[in-house]
Design an enzyme around this catalytic site. Structure first.
Site, mmCIF file in Angstrom:
data_model
loop_
_atom_site.group_PDB
_atom_site.id
_atom_site.type_symbol
_atom_site.label_atom_id
_atom_site.label_comp_id
_atom_site.label_asym_id
_atom_site.label_seq_id
_atom_site.Cartn_x
_atom_site.Cartn_y
_atom_site.Cartn_z
ATOM 1 N N SER A 1 19.081 16.613 -61.651
ATOM 2 C CA SER A 1 19.307 16.088 -62.987
ATOM 3 C C SER A 1 18.352 16.730 -63.975
ATOM 4 C CB SER A 1 19.102 14.565 -62.977
ATOM 5 O OG SER A 1 17.765 14.258 -62.640
ATOM 6 N N GLN A 2 18.656 16.566 -65.256
ATOM 7 C CA GLN A 2 17.807 17.144 -66.298
ATOM 8 C C GLN A 2 16.456 16.440 -66.335
ATOM 9 O OE1 GLN A 2 18.469 19.853 -68.154
ATOM 10 N NE2 GLN A 2 16.354 19.672 -68.814
ATOM 11 N N SER A 3 16.434 15.128 -66.112
ATOM 12 C CA SER A 3 15.163 14.398 -66.126
ATOM 13 C C SER A 3 14.253 14.849 -64.995
ATOM 14 C CB SER A 3 15.431 12.890 -66.011
ATOM 15 O OG SER A 3 16.147 12.600 -64.814
ATOM 16 N N ARG B 148 22.330 17.229 -71.824
ATOM 17 C CA ARG B 148 22.164 16.499 -70.549
ATOM 18 C C ARG B 148 21.240 15.300 -70.729
ATOM 19 N NH1 ARG B 148 22.427 21.900 -68.642
ATOM 20 N NH2 ARG B 148 20.161 22.152 -68.770
#
Length: 615
Positions: free
Chosen positions: A244-246, A263
């Site tokens: 994921s982007q996080s 995202r």
């Protein structure tokens, strides 16, 4: 141990008579572990149709004939041909027609999409052929499990470890497995259907996909009834990189690209929508007998641990088996798997044989351990010093210079060098761990396609030997030209080595294919040059337009300046060329100069009138 054919027994429909006969056992039934390995035969080259057929143009895999070589090559590049090859090697099944393949592919696409409510992920890159074959292999294995008399294999037993087991009191060979999560807070009898509303809730979240439902368990399990259901998809995962982007932001810092910002926004929106759904279902979730959650890694932060969170570790349970992408169809499959009783029949003779084998292995391990301890205590002898052949050392140094002619000349002078097999281990060189043969060493350097071809054709270098990482010389090749040298030899010498299975060379490279590649690269270069020429021409046109516009503005400015100088010249003549007045007029505004011109004309008119009056 055999799987019982009764696969329709569910925890809600266990007969009362059977329930009275069940007694719990402490552990899952043991089984004889067998290992089934599929090996590619020596005729794999022929089966894969990679050898060129001189007499006729056919595809023996798909059972087709062609009129031209181009048509044959085009067919080899189709997904239909790829699928039939994998179908033969993996499933050991006969090929199918193109129409049947299209139907299977269509069914697969519908299965992957999950439901009409779920948004389709743009740009999603999936190998549908591999997915289709994998699913068919799973179905084939399950079918074999239901009819085979062979013991259960290890991969199946891993699935059984999450089950609680019961044994039939009269027929002790029958064992019944129910997922342990269902019995942690309830008895076996309490799981049966009862009056009133009964709900199970399932949440699945991962990769930007969310699927959840509240199921009425009193309805038929074959026709699942959703009291509530919801699917959401948001673009949150990084293309071709995963994660994921996080997670990427936490590891490397925040990226500022447009995709990263999209995202991040989608992650926030997904979290908001999921939590809103949970809040709307609060009453049904709290009334559910079981709440199952699958949310790996950071996805758990979306469901748990926020202010006002309904879900927590105490009122939820994990899904105790491997799941696929969150969709409505997958929710139905998970529910069916949880609610199905696993029935197996024990082969007592197999268990006794397994126990005997395990005891023998235990004794062997103990004996081996004692012998090893004794060997360690025995006095050690000095290892024999083995002299290193200087000719081999010099050969390696010459090879590292990447000079084909010099290397071939040296090999011709020293006929006893280890060219085809492993290099001597007593060289004690660090690079021999990754490059144990001369062929490995040459391929890993790159730019030595000619030398690779000479070693394979003339000196019988073995391309099937692997290094300590399990890689062949082809797999450590540094550039395309070196890899093409292996492929050319595969085409010219198809029977010399097991190129595909052991050397792991994917396909032969014929002269026609090579010429076609050269033509494609030439056309690509010409297109790039033409594109560059057009860009230069466009840039020159824009530059000419800009210069013309600047020249036009310059001339216009000169004309305006010339007009502004005319009033000053007339004033200078009228006033006798007074430098002070001209200096003052130069500082005047256009309106002031116009007023001055009007005053001058008025004075001139008065002077003329006086002259007429005096006459």
């Amino acid at each position: 141990m055999n799987n019982n054919n009764n696969r329709s027994l569910h925890i809600f429909d266990i007969p009362t008579e059977l329930l009275k006969q069940l007694e719990p056992i402490e552990k899952a039934p043991e089984a004889v572990l067998t290992e089934q390995a599929t090996q590619v035969t020596a005729n794999a080259l022929e089966r894969l149709q990679i050898q060129q057929e001189d007499t006729e143009l056919t595809c023996r895999t798909c059972q087709l004939s062609f009129l031209s070589r181009e048509e044959q090559r085009s067919h080899y590049n189709t997904d239909w041909h790829r699928y039939n090859i994998k179908r033969k090697l993996v499933l050991d099944a006969a090929p199918i027609s193109f129409e049947e393949f299209e139907r299977l592919l269509s069914d697969l696409t519908e299965s992957i999409s999950g439901s009409e409510e779920e948004e389709e992920e743009e740009g999603q890159e999936q190998d549908k052929i591999n997915t289709l074959v994998s699913r068919q292999k799973e179905e084939q294995n399950e079918q074999q499990d239901s009819t085979s008399d062979q013991p259960i294999i290890a991969s199946q037993l891993k699935r059984y470890s999450a089950l609680s087991w019961f044994r039939h009191k009269e027929n002790t060979s029958l064992h019944y497995g129910i997922y342990r999560h269902l019995l942690a807070s309830s008895s076996l009898a309490a799981l049966r259907k009862s009056e009133g509303k009964r709900y199970w809730t399932i949440f699945m979240l991962g990769g930007g996909h969310f699927a959840a439902c509240v199921i009425d368990v009193n309805a038929s399990i074959s026709d699942v009834k959703f009291a509530e259901h919801k699917t959401i998809h948001r673009y949150t995962t990084r293309r071709k990189q995963g994660g994921s982007q996080s997670a990427n932001d936490n590891a490397r810092g925040k990226a500022n690209s447009a995709g990263a910002q999209i995202r991040r926004y989608n992650e926030q929106m997904l979290q908001q929508e999921v939590r809103q759904t949970i809040s709307q279902w609060r009453e049904k979730i709290q009334a559910s007998e079981f709440v199952f959650v699958h949310a790996p890694s950071n996805n758990r932060n979306v469901l748990f641990g926020y202010d006002g969170a309904i879900l927590n570790a105490d009122n939820t349970k994990s899904i105790p088996f491997v799941t696929r992408r969150p969709t409505l169809n997958e929710l139905k499959r998970v529910y069916g798997e949880l609610a199905t009783v696993k029935v197996i029949e024990i082969d007592e003779e197999s268990i006794q044989e397994q126990q005997r084998v395990m005891e023998e292995e235990k004794v062997k391990r103990q004996q081996s351990s004692v012998k090893k301890t004794q060997d360690q205590k025995a006095p050690t002898t000095q290892p024999e010093v083995v002299s290193v052949d200087p000719a081999v050392e010099k050969l390696i140094n010459i090879v590292k210079q990447n000079k084909t002619a010099v290397t071939i000349s040296y090999i011709e002078k020293h006929k006893d060098l280890p060219i085809s097999g492993l290099l001597p281990k007593n060289l004690a060189r660090e690079d021999l761990r990754h490059n144990p043969t001369l062929l490995h060493m040459v391929a890993a350097m790159g730019g030595a396609g000619d030398l690779v071809s000479e070693l394979l054709r003339k000196y019988n270098a073995d391309p099937t030997i692997v290094n300590n990482l399990g890689k062949t010389a082809y797999e450590v090749s540094k550039d395309k030209e070196t890899r093409n040298a292996f492929r050319r030899c595969m085409c010219d010498l198809p029977d010399k080595w097991k190129w595909l299975e052991e050397a792991r060379v994917p396909s032969p490279l014929t002269k026609e294919q090579e010429e076609e590649q050269i033509q494609k690269e030439k056309k690509k270069l010409e297109r790039e040059q033409e594109k560059k020429r057009l860009l230069e021409l466009e840039r020159a046109k824009m530059e000419a337009k800009r210069e013309a516009k600047e020249e036009q503005l310059r001339q216009q400015k000169q004309r305006e300046q010339a007009k502004d100088k005319q009033p000053f010249a007339s004033v200078q003549k009228t006033l006798g060329g007074s430098n002070s007045i001209m200096s003052d007029m130069a500082n005047m505004s256009p309106e002031a100069r116009m007023r001055l011109e009007r005053e001058k004309r008025a004075r001139a008119a008065e002077e003329r009138m006086k002259r007429f009056a005096s006459k």
